[in-house]
Motif scaffolding. Structure first.
Motif, PDB file in Angstrom:
ATOM      1  N   ARG A 115       4.184 -24.749  48.458  1.00 27.92           N
ATOM      2  CA  ARG A 115       3.686 -23.774  49.436  1.00 27.92           C
ATOM      3  C   ARG A 115       2.503 -22.990  48.882  1.00 27.92           C
ATOM      4  N   ARG A 116       2.527 -22.726  47.575  1.00 29.75           N
ATOM      5  CA  ARG A 116       1.491 -21.861  46.982  1.00 29.75           C
ATOM      6  C   ARG A 116       0.242 -22.665  46.620  1.00 29.75           C
ATOM      7  N   LYS A 117      -0.727 -22.604  47.566  1.00 25.64           N
ATOM      8  CA  LYS A 117      -1.929 -23.417  47.469  1.00 25.64           C
ATOM      9  C   LYS A 117      -2.748 -23.099  46.217  1.00 25.64           C
ATOM     10  N   ASP A 118      -2.888 -21.801  45.905  1.00 27.12           N
ATOM     11  CA  ASP A 118      -3.717 -21.416  44.753  1.00 27.12           C
ATOM     12  C   ASP A 118      -3.188 -22.046  43.470  1.00 27.12           C
ATOM     13  N   ARG A 119      -1.889 -22.056  43.316  1.00 29.95           N
ATOM     14  CA  ARG A 119      -1.293 -22.603  42.091  1.00 29.95           C
ATOM     15  C   ARG A 119      -1.506 -24.109  41.954  1.00 29.95           C
ATOM     16  N   ILE A 120      -1.272 -24.833  43.049  1.00 30.07           N
ATOM     17  CA  ILE A 120      -1.422 -26.290  42.924  1.00 30.07           C
ATOM     18  C   ILE A 120      -2.893 -26.679  42.808  1.00 30.07           C
ATOM     19  N   ALA A 142      -1.199 -28.141  50.317  1.00 33.88           N
ATOM     20  CA  ALA A 142      -0.202 -27.088  50.567  1.00 33.88           C
ATOM     21  C   ALA A 142       0.820 -27.579  51.591  1.00 33.88           C
ATOM     22  N   LEU A 143       2.091 -27.484  51.238  1.00 27.88           N
ATOM     23  CA  LEU A 143       3.130 -28.047  52.102  1.00 27.88           C
ATOM     24  C   LEU A 143       4.460 -27.318  51.922  1.00 27.88           C
ATOM     25  N   ASP A 144       5.082 -27.002  53.047  1.00 26.40           N
ATOM     26  CA  ASP A 144       6.449 -26.474  53.033  1.00 26.40           C
ATOM     27  C   ASP A 144       7.343 -27.644  53.445  1.00 26.40           C
ATOM     28  N   VAL A 145       8.185 -28.103  52.522  1.00 23.28           N
ATOM     29  CA  VAL A 145       8.973 -29.318  52.800  1.00 23.28           C
ATOM     30  C   VAL A 145       9.994 -29.131  53.918  1.00 23.28           C
ATOM     31  N   THR A 146      10.254 -27.877  54.285  1.00 24.31           N
ATOM     32  CA  THR A 146      11.210 -27.653  55.382  1.00 24.31           C
ATOM     33  C   THR A 146      10.536 -27.708  56.750  1.00 24.31           C
ATOM     34  N   ASP A 147       9.213 -27.804  56.761  1.00 26.18           N
ATOM     35  CA  ASP A 147       8.463 -27.862  58.021  1.00 26.18           C
ATOM     36  C   ASP A 147       8.196 -29.338  58.361  1.00 26.18           C
ATOM     37  N   ARG A 148       9.051 -29.893  59.208  1.00 25.75           N
ATOM     38  CA  ARG A 148       9.001 -31.338  59.446  1.00 25.75           C
ATOM     39  C   ARG A 148       7.670 -31.792  60.053  1.00 25.75           C
ATOM     40  N   ALA A 149       7.137 -30.983  60.957  1.00 27.35           N
ATOM     41  CA  ALA A 149       5.861 -31.374  61.580  1.00 27.35           C
ATOM     42  C   ALA A 149       4.765 -31.442  60.511  1.00 27.35           C
ATOM     43  N   TYR A 184      20.480 -25.119  51.512  1.00 27.94           N
ATOM     44  CA  TYR A 184      20.671 -26.443  52.120  1.00 27.94           C
ATOM     45  C   TYR A 184      19.356 -26.938  52.717  1.00 27.94           C
ATOM     46  N   GLU A 185      18.673 -26.001  53.353  1.00 31.72           N
ATOM     47  CA  GLU A 185      17.409 -26.316  54.018  1.00 31.72           C
ATOM     48  C   GLU A 185      16.360 -26.805  52.995  1.00 31.72           C
ATOM     49  N   THR A 186      16.160 -26.070  51.909  1.00 33.75           N
ATOM     50  CA  THR A 186      15.102 -26.452  50.953  1.00 33.75           C
ATOM     51  C   THR A 186      15.513 -27.659  50.118  1.00 33.75           C
ATOM     52  N   ASN A 187      16.726 -27.659  49.596  1.00 34.36           N
ATOM     53  CA  ASN A 187      17.119 -28.739  48.682  1.00 34.36           C
ATOM     54  C   ASN A 187      17.429 -30.048  49.415  1.00 34.36           C
ATOM     55  N   VAL A 188      18.198 -29.954  50.490  1.00 36.28           N
ATOM     56  CA  VAL A 188      18.668 -31.181  51.154  1.00 36.28           C
ATOM     57  C   VAL A 188      17.725 -31.609  52.285  1.00 36.28           C
ATOM     58  N   GLY A 227      14.745 -30.518  52.954  1.00 34.89           N
ATOM     59  CA  GLY A 227      13.398 -30.724  52.409  1.00 34.89           C
ATOM     60  C   GLY A 227      13.254 -32.121  51.816  1.00 34.89           C
ATOM     61  N   THR A 228      14.231 -32.516  51.016  1.00 37.42           N
ATOM     62  CA  THR A 228      14.215 -33.860  50.424  1.00 37.42           C
ATOM     63  C   THR A 228      14.309 -34.928  51.511  1.00 37.42           C
ATOM     64  N   LEU A 229      15.159 -34.671  52.503  1.00 36.44           N
ATOM     65  CA  LEU A 229      15.307 -35.620  53.613  1.00 36.44           C
ATOM     66  C   LEU A 229      13.986 -35.770  54.372  1.00 36.44           C
ATOM     67  N   ASN A 230      13.354 -34.655  54.688  1.00 39.11           N
ATOM     68  CA  ASN A 230      12.101 -34.687  55.445  1.00 39.11           C
ATOM     69  C   ASN A 230      11.044 -35.532  54.738  1.00 39.11           C
ATOM     70  N   VAL A 231      10.804 -35.222  53.468  1.00 37.63           N
ATOM     71  CA  VAL A 231       9.722 -35.886  52.750  1.00 37.63           C
ATOM     72  C   VAL A 231      10.065 -37.362  52.507  1.00 37.63           C
ATOM     73  N   THR A 232      11.316 -37.620  52.195  1.00 39.35           N
ATOM     74  CA  THR A 232      11.731 -39.006  51.941  1.00 39.35           C
ATOM     75  C   THR A 232      11.597 -39.845  53.207  1.00 39.35           C
ATOM     76  N   GLN A 233      12.080 -39.319  54.330  1.00 41.80           N
ATOM     77  CA  GLN A 233      11.965 -40.074  55.593  1.00 41.80           C
ATOM     78  C   GLN A 233      10.504 -40.329  55.942  1.00 41.80           C
ATOM     79  N   ALA A 234       9.685 -39.288  55.785  1.00 36.76           N
ATOM     80  CA  ALA A 234       8.283 -39.412  56.210  1.00 36.76           C
ATOM     81  C   ALA A 234       7.499 -40.395  55.337  1.00 36.76           C
ATOM     82  N   LEU A 235       7.851 -40.464  54.043  1.00 33.65           N
ATOM     83  CA  LEU A 235       7.065 -41.311  53.132  1.00 33.65           C
ATOM     84  C   LEU A 235       7.707 -42.671  52.845  1.00 33.65           C
ATOM     85  N   LEU A 236       8.909 -42.893  53.340  1.00 31.11           N
ATOM     86  CA  LEU A 236       9.586 -44.164  53.075  1.00 31.11           C
ATOM     87  C   LEU A 236       8.786 -45.382  53.542  1.00 31.11           C
ATOM     88  N   PRO A 237       8.157 -45.338  54.726  1.00 28.51           N
ATOM     89  CA  PRO A 237       7.356 -46.513  55.127  1.00 28.51           C
ATOM     90  C   PRO A 237       6.232 -46.814  54.134  1.00 28.51           C
TER      91      PRO A 237
END
Ligand code: 8X3
Length: 252
Positions: A36-41, A59-66, A106-110, A112-122
Protein backbone atom coordinates in the motif's frame (compact mmCIF):
# COMPACT_ATOMS: atom_id res chain seq x y z
CA UNK A 1 17.74 -14.22 -25.50
CA UNK A 2 15.21 -15.50 -22.98
CA UNK A 3 13.18 -12.79 -21.22
CA UNK A 4 14.04 -12.11 -17.59
CA UNK A 5 11.54 -14.02 -15.40
CA UNK A 6 9.24 -11.83 -13.33
CA UNK A 7 8.54 -12.22 -9.62
CA UNK A 8 5.70 -10.36 -7.89
CA UNK A 9 6.14 -9.81 -4.15
CA UNK A 10 3.24 -8.51 -2.05
CA UNK A 11 3.83 -6.61 1.17
CA UNK A 12 7.22 -5.58 -0.19
CA UNK A 13 7.42 -2.29 1.70
CA UNK A 14 9.27 -3.71 4.71
CA UNK A 15 10.44 -6.79 6.57
CA UNK A 16 10.33 -10.20 4.91
CA UNK A 17 8.70 -8.83 1.75
CA UNK A 18 11.39 -6.21 1.19
CA UNK A 19 14.19 -8.67 1.95
CA UNK A 20 12.66 -11.22 -0.43
CA UNK A 21 12.38 -8.63 -3.20
CA UNK A 22 16.07 -7.78 -2.79
CA UNK A 23 17.15 -11.42 -2.81
CA UNK A 24 14.98 -12.48 -5.76
CA UNK A 25 16.27 -9.50 -7.74
CA UNK A 26 19.83 -10.54 -6.94
CA UNK A 27 18.92 -14.09 -8.04
CA UNK A 28 18.02 -12.75 -11.50
CA UNK A 29 14.29 -12.01 -11.37
CA UNK A 30 12.71 -8.76 -12.48
CA UNK A 31 10.88 -8.00 -9.29
CA UNK A 32 7.53 -6.23 -9.08
CA UNK A 33 7.11 -4.77 -5.61
CA UNK A 34 3.59 -4.25 -4.33
CA UNK A 35 2.33 -2.77 -1.06
CA UNK A 36 0.00 0.00 0.00
CA UNK A 37 2.84 2.40 0.84
CA UNK A 38 3.92 3.69 -2.56
CA UNK A 39 6.83 5.83 -1.31
CA UNK A 40 8.47 2.85 0.37
CA UNK A 41 8.25 0.46 -2.55
CA UNK A 42 9.39 3.15 -4.97
CA UNK A 43 12.46 3.80 -2.79
CA UNK A 44 13.20 0.07 -2.60
CA UNK A 45 12.75 -0.36 -6.36
CA UNK A 46 15.21 2.50 -6.91
CA UNK A 47 17.70 0.88 -4.52
CA UNK A 48 17.43 -2.47 -6.33
CA UNK A 49 17.83 -0.83 -9.75
CA UNK A 50 20.85 1.14 -8.54
CA UNK A 51 22.40 -2.14 -7.44
CA UNK A 52 22.21 -3.26 -11.09
CA UNK A 53 19.14 -5.48 -10.74
CA UNK A 54 15.60 -4.94 -12.02
CA UNK A 55 12.60 -3.77 -10.01
CA UNK A 56 9.40 -1.79 -10.44
CA UNK A 57 6.87 -0.64 -7.86
CA UNK A 58 3.06 -0.83 -7.99
CA UNK A 59 0.91 0.47 -5.13
CA UNK A 60 -1.65 -2.19 -4.26
CA UNK A 61 -3.99 -3.14 -1.44
CA UNK A 62 -4.38 -6.91 -1.73
CA UNK A 63 -7.83 -6.76 -0.13
CA UNK A 64 -9.14 -4.57 -2.96
CA UNK A 65 -10.19 -7.16 -5.53
CA UNK A 66 -10.91 -4.67 -8.31
CA UNK A 67 -7.43 -3.15 -7.90
CA UNK A 68 -5.83 -6.60 -7.83
CA UNK A 69 -7.64 -7.60 -11.04
CA UNK A 70 -6.50 -4.38 -12.69
CA UNK A 71 -2.90 -5.06 -11.57
CA UNK A 72 -3.07 -8.60 -12.99
CA UNK A 73 -3.92 -7.36 -16.49
CA UNK A 74 -0.26 -6.27 -16.80
CA UNK A 75 0.92 -9.92 -16.82
CA UNK A 76 0.63 -12.28 -19.72
CA UNK A 77 3.12 -14.61 -18.07
CA UNK A 78 4.57 -14.68 -14.59
CA UNK A 79 7.27 -16.88 -13.08
CA UNK A 80 6.85 -16.28 -9.34
CA UNK A 81 4.26 -14.88 -6.96
CA UNK A 82 5.25 -14.40 -3.33
CA UNK A 83 2.16 -13.87 -1.17
CA UNK A 84 3.75 -12.11 1.76
CA UNK A 85 1.27 -9.34 2.62
CA UNK A 86 -0.45 -9.91 5.96
CA UNK A 87 0.25 -9.62 9.63
CA UNK A 88 -1.09 -9.79 13.17
CA UNK A 89 -3.37 -7.47 15.13
CA UNK A 90 -3.59 -7.97 18.87
CA UNK A 91 -2.70 -10.85 21.18
CA UNK A 92 -5.92 -11.07 23.13
CA UNK A 93 -7.44 -14.27 24.44
CA UNK A 94 -10.40 -15.70 22.53
CA UNK A 95 -12.66 -14.61 25.40
CA UNK A 96 -11.98 -10.93 24.81
CA UNK A 97 -10.50 -10.59 21.30
CA UNK A 98 -12.06 -7.94 19.08
CA UNK A 99 -14.05 -9.50 16.21
CA UNK A 100 -12.99 -6.52 14.06
CA UNK A 101 -9.33 -7.56 14.49
CA UNK A 102 -10.17 -11.16 13.59
CA UNK A 103 -12.02 -10.00 10.50
CA UNK A 104 -9.21 -7.72 9.40
CA UNK A 105 -6.58 -10.44 9.84
CA UNK A 106 -8.68 -12.89 7.84
CA UNK A 107 -9.16 -10.25 5.18
CA UNK A 108 -5.45 -9.35 4.76
CA UNK A 109 -3.86 -12.76 5.29
CA UNK A 110 -6.39 -15.10 3.68
CA UNK A 111 -8.56 -13.07 1.29
CA UNK A 112 -5.56 -10.98 0.23
CA UNK A 113 -3.65 -14.13 -0.69
CA UNK A 114 -6.74 -15.55 -2.38
CA UNK A 115 -7.30 -12.38 -4.42
CA UNK A 116 -3.76 -12.12 -5.75
CA UNK A 117 -3.38 -15.85 -6.34
CA UNK A 118 -6.66 -16.11 -8.27
CA UNK A 119 -5.89 -13.03 -10.35
CA UNK A 120 -2.36 -14.13 -11.29
CA UNK A 121 -2.90 -17.88 -11.65
CA UNK A 122 -3.60 -17.68 -15.41
CA UNK A 123 -0.29 -15.82 -15.96
CA UNK A 124 1.60 -18.26 -13.72
CA UNK A 125 0.12 -21.20 -15.63
CA UNK A 126 0.71 -19.43 -18.93
CA UNK A 127 4.43 -19.12 -18.17
CA UNK A 128 4.70 -22.89 -18.41
CA UNK A 129 6.70 -22.90 -15.16
CA UNK A 130 5.12 -20.89 -12.36
CA UNK A 131 5.76 -20.80 -8.61
CA UNK A 132 3.41 -19.57 -5.92
CA UNK A 133 4.82 -18.94 -2.47
CA UNK A 134 2.48 -18.60 0.48
CA UNK A 135 4.20 -16.98 3.43
CA UNK A 136 2.22 -18.46 6.29
CA UNK A 137 3.66 -18.91 9.77
CA UNK A 138 4.21 -21.53 12.43
CA UNK A 139 0.98 -19.93 13.70
CA UNK A 140 -0.63 -21.66 10.71
CA UNK A 141 0.36 -25.08 12.01
CA UNK A 142 -0.36 -24.98 15.75
CA UNK A 143 -1.85 -22.55 18.20
CA UNK A 144 -0.71 -20.63 21.26
CA UNK A 145 -2.44 -18.63 23.97
CA UNK A 146 -3.19 -15.14 22.76
CA UNK A 147 -2.70 -16.22 19.15
CA UNK A 148 -6.45 -16.19 18.56
CA UNK A 149 -7.39 -14.45 15.35
CA UNK A 150 -3.87 -14.51 13.91
CA UNK A 151 -3.57 -18.27 14.37
CA UNK A 152 -7.00 -18.75 12.80
CA UNK A 153 -6.07 -16.59 9.80
CA UNK A 154 -2.70 -18.30 9.31
CA UNK A 155 -4.39 -21.71 9.49
CA UNK A 156 -6.62 -20.37 6.71
CA UNK A 157 -3.61 -19.50 4.58
CA UNK A 158 -2.08 -22.92 5.25
CA UNK A 159 -5.30 -24.59 4.09
CA UNK A 160 -5.43 -22.37 1.01
CA UNK A 161 -1.90 -23.47 0.03
CA UNK A 162 -2.57 -27.17 0.69
CA UNK A 163 -5.88 -27.18 -1.16
CA UNK A 164 -4.56 -25.24 -4.14
CA UNK A 165 -1.64 -27.69 -4.47
CA UNK A 166 -4.13 -30.57 -4.67
CA UNK A 167 -6.33 -28.78 -7.16
CA UNK A 168 -3.69 -27.65 -9.65
CA UNK A 169 -1.50 -30.74 -9.67
CA UNK A 170 -0.78 -31.58 -13.30
CA UNK A 171 -0.41 -27.90 -14.24
CA UNK A 172 3.06 -26.36 -14.46
CA UNK A 173 2.68 -24.42 -11.20
CA UNK A 174 4.24 -25.22 -7.82
CA UNK A 175 2.77 -24.18 -4.48
CA UNK A 176 5.38 -23.59 -1.80
CA UNK A 177 4.47 -22.70 1.77
CA UNK A 178 7.08 -21.10 3.99
CA UNK A 179 6.16 -21.02 7.68
CA UNK A 180 8.49 -18.93 9.82
CA UNK A 181 8.49 -18.91 13.62
CA UNK A 182 9.94 -15.99 15.55
CA UNK A 183 11.25 -13.35 13.16
CA UNK A 184 12.36 -9.96 14.41
CA UNK A 185 11.37 -7.34 11.84
CA UNK A 186 10.95 -3.62 12.27
CA UNK A 187 7.15 -3.75 12.07
CA UNK A 188 5.54 -7.14 12.79
CA UNK A 189 5.28 -6.96 16.60
CA UNK A 190 4.86 -3.17 16.69
CA UNK A 191 1.86 -3.44 14.36
CA UNK A 192 0.48 -6.31 16.40
CA UNK A 193 0.63 -4.19 19.55
CA UNK A 194 -0.60 -1.05 17.78
CA UNK A 195 2.58 0.95 18.13
CA UNK A 196 3.41 -0.12 21.71
CA UNK A 197 7.15 -0.62 21.24
CA UNK A 198 7.67 -1.81 24.81
CA UNK A 199 5.21 -4.68 24.38
CA UNK A 200 6.71 -5.41 20.98
CA UNK A 201 10.24 -5.59 22.43
CA UNK A 202 9.07 -8.13 25.05
CA UNK A 203 8.29 -10.62 22.28
CA UNK A 204 12.02 -10.95 21.60
CA UNK A 205 13.34 -10.22 25.12
CA UNK A 206 16.26 -12.47 26.07
CA UNK A 207 16.02 -14.51 22.88
CA UNK A 208 19.43 -15.23 21.44
CA UNK A 209 19.12 -14.33 17.76
CA UNK A 210 15.53 -14.40 16.54
CA UNK A 211 15.35 -14.95 12.78
CA UNK A 212 15.83 -11.88 10.59
CA UNK A 213 13.86 -10.92 7.49
CA UNK A 214 16.93 -11.91 5.47
CA UNK A 215 16.97 -15.40 7.00
CA UNK A 216 13.41 -15.96 5.80
CA UNK A 217 14.03 -14.33 2.41
CA UNK A 218 16.95 -16.72 2.04
CA UNK A 219 14.71 -19.78 2.58
CA UNK A 220 12.11 -18.39 0.14
CA UNK A 221 14.74 -17.73 -2.51
CA UNK A 222 16.25 -21.18 -1.99
CA UNK A 223 12.84 -22.87 -2.38
CA UNK A 224 11.93 -20.80 -5.46
CA UNK A 225 15.24 -21.48 -7.20
CA UNK A 226 15.10 -25.31 -6.89
CA UNK A 227 14.69 -27.08 -10.25
CA UNK A 228 11.09 -26.85 -11.54
CA UNK A 229 10.20 -30.46 -10.72
CA UNK A 230 11.15 -29.99 -7.04
CA UNK A 231 8.25 -28.71 -4.93
CA UNK A 232 9.12 -27.66 -1.41
CA UNK A 233 5.60 -28.18 -0.04
CA UNK A 234 6.19 -26.73 3.39
CA UNK A 235 9.27 -25.25 4.91
CA UNK A 236 9.18 -24.54 8.66
CA UNK A 237 11.93 -22.24 9.86
CA UNK A 238 12.53 -21.11 13.44
CA UNK A 239 15.43 -19.63 15.37
CA UNK A 240 17.51 -22.19 17.30
CA UNK A 241 16.21 -20.69 20.55
CA UNK A 242 12.59 -21.53 19.67
CA UNK A 243 11.44 -25.15 19.90
CA UNK A 244 7.71 -24.48 19.43
CA UNK A 245 5.33 -21.53 19.35
CA UNK A 246 5.26 -21.47 23.14
CA UNK A 247 8.66 -23.00 24.01
CA UNK A 248 11.24 -20.25 23.65
CA UNK A 249 14.58 -20.17 25.45
CA UNK A 250 15.21 -16.76 27.03
CA UNK A 251 18.41 -15.76 28.80
CA UNK A 252 16.65 -12.98 30.71
C1 8X3 B 1 4.85 -14.99 13.44
C2 8X3 B 1 5.07 -16.07 14.43
O1 8X3 B 1 4.82 -16.74 16.87
O2 8X3 B 1 4.30 -14.43 16.34
O3 8X3 B 1 4.12 -15.40 12.34
O4 8X3 B 1 2.82 -16.19 15.69
S1 8X3 B 1 4.20 -15.82 15.88
Amino acid sequence: MAATPIAVVTGASSGIGAATARQLAAAGYRVVLTARRKDRIEALAAEINEAGHQATAYALDVTDRAAVDEFATAFRTLAVLVNNAGGALGADPVATGDPADWRQMYETNVIGTLNVTQALLPALTGSGDGTIVVLSSTAGLSTYEGGGGYVAAKHGEHVLAETLRLEIVGTPVRVIEVAPGMVRTEEFATTRFRGDTEKAAKVYAGVDAPLTADDVADTITWAVTRPSHVNIDLLVVRPRAQASNSKVHRTS
